[in-house]
Design an enzyme around this catalytic site. Sequence first.
Site, mmCIF file in Angstrom:
data_model
loop_
_atom_site.group_PDB
_atom_site.id
_atom_site.type_symbol
_atom_site.label_atom_id
_atom_site.label_comp_id
_atom_site.label_asym_id
_atom_site.label_seq_id
_atom_site.Cartn_x
_atom_site.Cartn_y
_atom_site.Cartn_z
ATOM 1 N N GLU A 96 -1.170 6.666 -16.093
ATOM 2 C CA GLU A 96 -2.394 7.069 -16.801
ATOM 3 C C GLU A 96 -2.109 8.169 -17.826
ATOM 4 O O GLU A 96 -2.976 8.953 -18.166
ATOM 5 C CB GLU A 96 -3.491 7.530 -15.813
ATOM 6 C CG GLU A 96 -3.710 6.641 -14.616
ATOM 7 C CD GLU A 96 -3.951 5.189 -14.970
ATOM 8 O OE1 GLU A 96 -4.286 4.901 -16.124
ATOM 9 O OE2 GLU A 96 -3.786 4.337 -14.083
ATOM 10 N N GLY A 97 -0.896 8.216 -18.318
ATOM 11 C CA GLY A 97 -0.491 9.214 -19.300
ATOM 12 C C GLY A 97 0.281 10.336 -18.639
ATOM 13 O O GLY A 97 -0.213 11.001 -17.728
#
Length: 599
Positions: free
Chosen positions: A441-442
């Site tokens: 998710e980053g």
Amino acid sequence: MNTYKAPLRDITFALNEVLDYESHLQALPGCEEIDSETVEAIALEYAKFCEGVLSPLYSVGDSEGCSWDGGKVSTPLGFKDAYAQYCAGGWPSLSCEPKLGGQGLPTSLAMILGEMPGSANISFTLYTGGLSGAIETLAAFGTPQQREMFEAKLISGTWNATMCLTEPHCGTDLGLLKTQAEPDTNGTFRVSGTKIFITGGEHDLTENIVHLVLARLPDAPPGTKGISLFIVPKLMPNAGSDELSENGVSCGSIETKMGIKGSATCVMHFDNARGYLLGERNRGLSTMFKFINASRVRAAFQGVSHAELGFQKSLAYARDRLQMRSLSGAKNPAGVADPIIVHPDVRRMLLTQKVLTEGSRTLLYELTKHLDIVERSPDDNKVRISSDRLELLTPIAKGFVTEAGCEASNLALQCFGGHGYIKEWGVEQNVRDARISTLYEGTTGIQALDLVSRKILGSKGRLLTDFIQETRSFCENSREPVEGESLNEALTAKLSEWESLGREVGERASTNPEEIGAASYDFLMYSGYVSLAYFWLRSALVARERLDQHSGDQEFYEAKLQSAVFYFARILPRTESHRSAVRSGADSLMDMRSADFAF
């Protein structure tokens, strides 16, 4: 050695005593009749499932892992039965619409409860993570026909779901993706391409898996502006029938990984697979962000899950393990040595785990309250304020809390000494499992760039200033919770420094954009430590009030006060090194592009 006990007392303290969760719920449309007793009853039942069903499978998932054979993936022994119990308990449907079989509870409660399975068995829990995001995205952007086709099956958990973004040649830079979607008959599309790192892309827990896939239409503009989102099921439902047909979706392999071995991380091939456009053409990223932003908050909760698990294990071990004598004299004279918990450095490690876990938990609970307000509140002003808080705090939560979870997990292993490095106790597994939380998710670096570039500089400092003003006002109107300490004063000073640091980065970036990347990680970590100080101050004030009233478990509240003092004395000063790093600027980062560098 892999037992887990849900920390219900700490959970209810943060929810009900610090954040007044009951009042929050009863101000939300559709939640007016939910009280704290109802929430606690639900949490207790989920705790039983996590402790009794998921926790015993924790080491099984790691030692057995998943297997791949001819495109089919088998999950570890016991996972399929556990998933059936998960669905039978109604846990996938907590925050879904009642008319589709959901229970209508707020998003916050589903996320808050998600900490417990994350601690009990993170590999299993990852199979359930895609459901919520897919349901939310369908509810927000799906057509009536799409919702009718997929939503009820997802809400019941009968079908599972994934998010398919990453490709072999691109990770975060989604503007480079190559997966294609060709218009077909009857308003459908044919999707072709390969996606990697797909959690639960293939498994044996459900009969069908619904993939949300980013792809390009033939006439799409280049870059991120030319990406659309498609619903591509593994098996295609046939109209007017319960039959499912093959759909050109296959699993090419599963990854051999450092941790979360019971979770299938798949390479997925889409070969002329039929799908449906979800949302508008070329607006796939903005549509997917409904999924991504919720996923970032869920990933942040994993930081708390890992920190809690490590803390529980190392605290119990430190109380029992006998090694050496206390420097101030024997504390266990009848034994051959003292328990290691008497040694100051062991207590330093335990307390660091404790304050990072509990402070992060309260921060995330506050964040989920803002999610509820944005989704349900009729008050436009409240929605605006909560939207601003989410914009600012989501990257801080995802980046900082997962980093804190990794630190706490490693400290737990350190408390065990050599015994922590072997599999018997489960702490080395927790270290390996925790590491992924800072990546998906980053990565932390991506969260930091988002915070500084888009949220701080993009709002010209407004998002940060508003939150600082709110926090400063709280400090000005609060008493000092601990006699002889200056927690209020310390936090107030950090707030002014935080605001000044943001302005300094903006000024330097105006002449050299590289200053943003040079400062972002340390700015994010600084922001995380100051944010946790705010929530520890709030916790300390509640504990002080309970102690003054002689109510409840006095030892529990005294421990909260002492934990707050530890945080301000030992953890908050870390901001000083991050401040210095931010101010060192981009000049301290040498150019390493030369092929001859250091070799």
